[in-house]
Design an enzyme around this catalytic site. Structure first.
Site, PDB file in Angstrom:
ATOM      1  N   LEU A  52      -3.727  -1.933  -1.620  1.00  0.00           N
ATOM      2  CA  LEU A  52      -3.319  -2.844  -2.364  1.00  0.00           C
ATOM      3  C   LEU A  52      -4.148  -4.248  -2.190  1.00  0.00           C
ATOM      4  O   LEU A  52      -3.100  -3.912  -1.180  1.00  0.00           O
ATOM      5  CB  LEU A  52      -2.051  -2.609  -3.452  1.00  0.00           C
ATOM      6  CG  LEU A  52      -2.026  -4.144  -4.597  1.00  0.00           C
ATOM      7  CD1 LEU A  52      -2.730  -3.808  -5.480  1.00  0.00           C
ATOM      8  CD2 LEU A  52      -0.023  -3.635  -4.422  1.00  0.00           C
ATOM      9  N   ALA A  53      -4.536  -4.065  -2.123  1.00  0.00           N
ATOM     10  CA  ALA A  53      -5.377  -5.322  -1.983  1.00  0.00           C
ATOM     11  C   ALA A  53      -5.004  -7.174  -1.688  1.00  0.00           C
ATOM     12  O   ALA A  53      -5.269  -7.225  -3.054  1.00  0.00           O
ATOM     13  CB  ALA A  53      -6.936  -5.972  -1.754  1.00  0.00           C
ATOM     14  N   VAL A  54      -3.916  -7.698  -0.857  1.00  0.00           N
ATOM     15  CA  VAL A  54      -3.075  -8.713  -0.717  1.00  0.00           C
ATOM     16  C   VAL A  54      -3.573  -9.907  -0.639  1.00  0.00           C
ATOM     17  O   VAL A  54      -4.087 -11.267  -0.425  1.00  0.00           O
ATOM     18  CB  VAL A  54      -1.455  -8.978  -1.097  1.00  0.00           C
ATOM     19  CG1 VAL A  54      -0.941 -10.315  -1.120  1.00  0.00           C
ATOM     20  CG2 VAL A  54      -1.406  -7.766  -2.181  1.00  0.00           C
ATOM     21  N   GLY A  88       2.975  -3.322   3.844  1.00  0.00           N
ATOM     22  CA  GLY A  88       4.116  -4.668   3.700  1.00  0.00           C
ATOM     23  C   GLY A  88       2.818  -6.341   4.317  1.00  0.00           C
ATOM     24  O   GLY A  88       1.803  -5.849   3.726  1.00  0.00           O
ATOM     25  N   GLU A  89       4.589  -6.756   4.002  1.00  0.00           N
ATOM     26  CA  GLU A  89       3.180  -8.274   4.436  1.00  0.00           C
ATOM     27  C   GLU A  89       3.870  -9.025   5.409  1.00  0.00           C
ATOM     28  O   GLU A  89       5.875  -7.958   5.891  1.00  0.00           O
ATOM     29  CB  GLU A  89       3.580  -9.060   3.123  1.00  0.00           C
ATOM     30  CG  GLU A  89       3.084  -8.462   1.800  1.00  0.00           C
ATOM     31  CD  GLU A  89       1.497  -8.384   2.136  1.00  0.00           C
ATOM     32  OE1 GLU A  89       0.857  -9.351   3.192  1.00  0.00           O
ATOM     33  OE2 GLU A  89       1.058  -8.002   1.024  1.00  0.00           O
ATOM     34  N   SER A 116      10.547 -12.180  -6.127  1.00  0.00           N
ATOM     35  CA  SER A 116      12.036 -11.647  -7.100  1.00  0.00           C
ATOM     36  C   SER A 116      13.291 -12.665  -6.450  1.00  0.00           C
ATOM     37  O   SER A 116      13.355 -12.802  -5.575  1.00  0.00           O
ATOM     38  CB  SER A 116      11.860 -10.296  -7.218  1.00  0.00           C
ATOM     39  OG  SER A 116      13.607  -9.317  -7.017  1.00  0.00           O
ATOM     40  N   GLY A 117      14.001 -12.604  -6.743  1.00  0.00           N
ATOM     41  CA  GLY A 117      15.389 -12.922  -6.975  1.00  0.00           C
ATOM     42  C   GLY A 117      16.503 -11.627  -6.290  1.00  0.00           C
ATOM     43  O   GLY A 117      17.195 -12.164  -5.886  1.00  0.00           O
ATOM     44  N   CYS A 153       0.901  -1.124   0.408  1.00  0.00           N
ATOM     45  CA  CYS A 153       0.134  -0.095  -0.116  1.00  0.00           C
ATOM     46  C   CYS A 153       1.385   1.437   0.128  1.00  0.00           C
ATOM     47  O   CYS A 153       1.918   1.380  -0.422  1.00  0.00           O
ATOM     48  CB  CYS A 153      -1.240   0.013   1.305  1.00  0.00           C
ATOM     49  SG  CYS A 153      -1.769  -1.443   1.414  1.00  0.00           S
TER      50      CYS A 153
END
Length: 616
Positions: free
Chosen positions: A51-53, A79-80, A379-380, A2
Site C-alpha cells: 500500500l503505497a503511502v 509500517g511507518e 485515529s483516536g 503493507c
C-alpha cells in the site's frame, strides 16, 4: 502500510518454491493493493504486497542493500517510521547513501549501522523481517505497542511468518488447528501477548525481536514499560502532554497520499482532528478531512444505557464545525450490517470469529467508504488506555476485582451490543473442559508478574499502575488488532497517535491523582487539548464506539441462529447448548442473545469456510 510474508528453510533450496511463496503473498493482497513483489534466496523467500503511502515510485519491496555485487540485507516491511528523516540525516553523516526517499531504506541502513539495537531508535508502527545473507539469519521486528501485527510458525528447519495467520496457513506445512487452550484464548477477553490461537503459531510480542538462525529461534525484548519517578508538577505535566501531542500529530500527517481523521465527537478523536487541523493550517494546507460512522435513525431514536450515554452525531458535527473540517458522515442501515457478504468479509479479515458483531461490520464498512477518498486516517484509538478513560477505571468494584477489570465490568458482551455473556449458548460440557474462569485467572496472574513498580507505590496508586499496565499490554491489543484488520482489509492505513511510545511512557508514570485531577476521566488529555475544542466536546463523558440499537438487527440474528439450530450439519453444533439455543430462538423469545449469537454464528462460519480442526 503493507502485507508481508516469508519462509526460512535451511534444508531446502527456496529458489524452486516460488509457487508456494506466491500463494502466501497472494493472501495479503487486501493489505497491499498497489503492488506485489517477491524475493527468493537459497534459504529465504520474502513476499510483499504494497500500500503505497511514502515515496510512491521508489519504495517498492522487498528491498535490499547491495554492495560490490553482494546482497548485504533484504527486508519485507510493513509500517511507518515517523522519525525516518532524522535517522536518515544521522546515517548520511555516518557515510550511508540512499537511492530512495522511503522509510524502508532507512530501516535497512539503520540495521547495517547499529545491528539489532537499531529497533530502539525507531519511532513508529511497524512489523517487518530482515534477512542477512552474510550470517543466514532472519530478524522479525514488531513495534513497541503492537499496532502492526506479525505472526510466525516455527518449522523443523526454519520458520514461516506473515502479517496475518492466513499468510502462514497458505503454506502446506501449516494446518489450521485450534486446541482447548486456543479456543479458551479465542472466547475470553484476555488477549495474551504472543498467543495466536492456532496451534503451533505465535504472534511476535510488541516491543520484541525474534531471531532465527541455524542454531534455532530466540526471542528478545527491546522495549517495555518501566516505572520511573514523575517529577513534573500538574502544570508542567499538562504542558508536556500537549507538547508531545503536537509533535506526534505533526509527524503522523506526513504522507504522499490523501489523508483524513476518524471523528466520533469524543474527546480522543476530536483532539486528534483539532490538532491535525491546526498543524495543516500552520503548514499552509487543509482543511482536514474527517469521517464519522452513524446508523440510520440512531440519533433520533437513541436510548442511553450504562455504557453509551450520548449519540456521536451531534458532537462530531460540533467539532467539525469548530475546526472547519471537510466532514463526511458514513450512514449505515441494518441491511448493510446483516448482509452475509459483509459479515463474511469481516471474518476473512479477522481470521478468527471475535464476536464483536455489528461493531466489526460497521467499522469495516466505514473504512471501505473512507478508502474511496483517502488512503491514510488518523485515529483516536488507545487514549482511554493511556489516560484512564473507560468507566471501569473509575468503578471501585472493577478496579479492586481480582481479575482483569474489563472482565469484571462485563465488557465482552457489551461490545457486541448486549448484556449477556459471549459463552451463553455454548455447551456446559465444553465450558467445563475449557475452564474459562481458570484460564482467565492464570493469564491475569501472569500479567501481574510483569508490572513494574516504584518503591513508593502503595494503595490506590499501586493498583492503578497495575490497571494501566493491564490495559496497555492486553486490552489495547484487542482494539488495535480489530482496527488493523478492518482497515487493511480495504487497503486503508490507520495511524494511532496516542500509541507513540513517548506519550505512553510519560502517561504510564504520571500519578493517578494527576490523571484524575478534576475528578473525571482523562483529565490530562482534556486539559491539554481544551483550547482547541468546543466546551460541548471537551466536557462530553466517554461513550464507546457505537452499536446499532435497531431491534431489527437482533431479530435478524435470532432468525439466523434459529436456522443454525435446525441445521444438523452445522459445524458448530457439537459446541452448542442446543436447549439454550432453542429456547432463545423460540417464537416470542425476548432473551438477550446478541453477544452469544454473534460468537456462535461467527464460529460456525469460521469452521465451515477455513477448514479449521478443533482438537479438544
Amino acid at each position: 502500510m503493507c502485507g508481508i510474508t516469508g519462509w526460512i528453510s535451511y534444508d531446502n533450496d527456496l529458489t524452486t518454491r516460488r509457487r508456494t511463496l506466491d500463494a502466501m503473498t497472494g493472501t495479503m493482497a487486501c493489505r497491499g493493493p498497489d503492488a506485489a513483489g517477491t524475493w527468493l534466496g537459497t534459504h529465504a523467500a520474502f513476499g510483499h504486497r504494497r500500500l503505497a503511502v511514502i515515496d510512491i515510485d521508489g519504495g517498492r519491496q522487498p528491498m535490499s542493500v547491495e554492495r560490490d555485487g553482494r546482497t548485504l540485507i533484504v527486508t519485507t516491511y510493513s509500517g511507518e517510521v515517523y522519525n525516518y528523516r532524522e535517522l536518515r540525516a544521522e546515517l548520511e553523516k555516518l557515510g550511508h547513501t540512499f537511492r530512495t526517499q522511503s522509510d524502508t531504506e532507512v530501516v535497512l541502513h539503520a540495521y547495517l549501522e547499529w545491528g539489532e539495537a537499531f529497533a530502539e531508535r525507531l519511532n513508529g508502527m511497524y512489523a517487518f523481517a530482515l534477512w542477512d545473507p552474510r550470517t543466514e539469519e532472519l530478524l522479525l521486528v514488531r513495534d513497541r505497542m503492537g499496532i502492526k501485527p506479525l505472526f510466525y510458525h516455527p518449522t523443523p528447519d526454519g520458520v514461516l511468518f506473515g502479517s496475518e495467520p492466513k499468510a502462514i496457513l497458505a503454506h502446506p506445512a501449516a494446518r489450521p488447528i485450534v486446541d482447548a487452550e486456543g479456543l479458551a484464548e479465542l472466547i475470553t477477553f484476555t488477549k495474551t501477548p504472543g498467543h495466536a490461537v492456532y496451534k503451533g503459531m505465535h504472534e511476535v510480542r510488541p516491543g520484541h525481536l525474534v531471531r532465527v538462525s541455524r542454531r534455532g529461534l530466540t526471542v528478545k525484548r527491546y522495549w517495555a514499560l518501566e516505572a520511573r519517578e514523575h517529577t513534573d508538577d500538574l502544570g508542567a505535566t499538562i504542558a508536556h502532554v500537549r507538547e508531545l501531542l503536537d509533535d506526534i500529530v505533526a509527524r503522523q500527517l506526513i504522507a504522499d497520499v490523501p489523508l483524513c481523521t476518524l471523528l466520533s465527537g469524543g474527546l480522543d478523536s476530536s483532539a486528534i482532528t483539532a490538532l491535525a487541523a491546526r498543524a495543516l493550517t500552520a503548514g499552509g494546507g487543509g482543511p482536514v478531512r474527517s469521517f464519522a460512522v452513524d446508523f440510520t435513525g440512531y440519533t433520533e431514536n437513541f436510548k442511553a444505557d450504562d455504557m453509551r450515554g450520548t449519540p456521536d452525531g451531534p458532537y462530531a458535527h460540533a467539532l467539525a464545525e469548530h475546526v472547519r473540517s471537510d466532514h463526511n458522515d458514513i450512514v449505515l442501515d441494518t441491511a448493510a450490517l446483516t448482509d452475509p457478504g459483509h459479515r463474511a468479509a469481516v471474518l476473512a479479515a479477522r481470521d478468527l470469529p471475535n464476536g464483536f458483531g455489528d461493531g466489526d461490520t460497521s467499522l469495516y464498512l466505514l473504512f471501505k467508504a473512507i478508502r474511496e477518498q483517502s488512503t491514510v486516517a488518523l485515529s483516536g484509538e488507545s487514549a482511554d488506555e493511556v489516560f484512564g478513560g473507560y468507566s471501569w477505571f473509575h468503578n471501585p468494584e472493577a478496579v479492586h476485582a481480582d481479575t482483569f477489570p474489563w472482565i469484571a465490568a462485563g465488557v465482552a458482551g457489551r461490545f457486541a451490543g448486549g448484556n449477556a455473556t459471549r459463552e451463553a449458548l455454548l455447551d456446559a460440557g465444553l465450558l467445563g473442559k475449557l475452564d474459562l474462569g481458570g484460564y482467565e485467572e492464570r493469564r491475569y496472574r501472569e500479567a501481574l508478574t510483569e508490572v513494574p513498580y516504584l518503591d513508593g507505590d502503595t494503595g490506590l496508586q499501586r493498583r492503578m499502575r497495575e490497571i494501566s499496565y493491564l490495559h496497555l499490554t492486553r486490552f489495547v491489543q484487542i482494539l488495535l488488532d480489530r482496527k488493523d484488520r478492518a482497515s487493511m482489509a480495504v487497503g486503508l492505513e490507520v495511524r494511532v497517535p496516542f500509541c507513540d511510545h513517548r506519550l505512553v511512557e510519560y502517561a504510564f508514570n504520571t500519578p493517578w491523582s494527576m490523571k484524575t485531577f478534576d475528578g473525571r476521566e482523562k483529565s490530562l488529555l482534556r486539559a491539554a487539548a481544551r483550547d482547541v475544542l468546543p466546551d460541548l466536546v471537551a466536557d462530553r463523558v466517554k461513550s464507546p464506539y457505537p452499536s446499532t440499537q435497531d431491534p431489527r438487527y437482533a431479530e435478524a440474528l435470532r432468525a439466523e441462529l434459529k436456522e443454525l439450530v435446525a441445521d444438523r450439519d452445522a459445524p458448530v453444533r457439537p459446541l452448542l447448548d442446543i436447549g439454550a439455543a432453542t429456547e432463545a430462538t423460540a417464537d416470542g423469545a425476548t432473551t438477550d442473545i446478541r453477544p452469544g449469537a454473534e460468537l456462535v454464528l461467527g464460529m460456525n462460519a469460521w469452521l465451515r469456510t477455513t477448514g479449521t480442526t478443533l482438537e479438544l
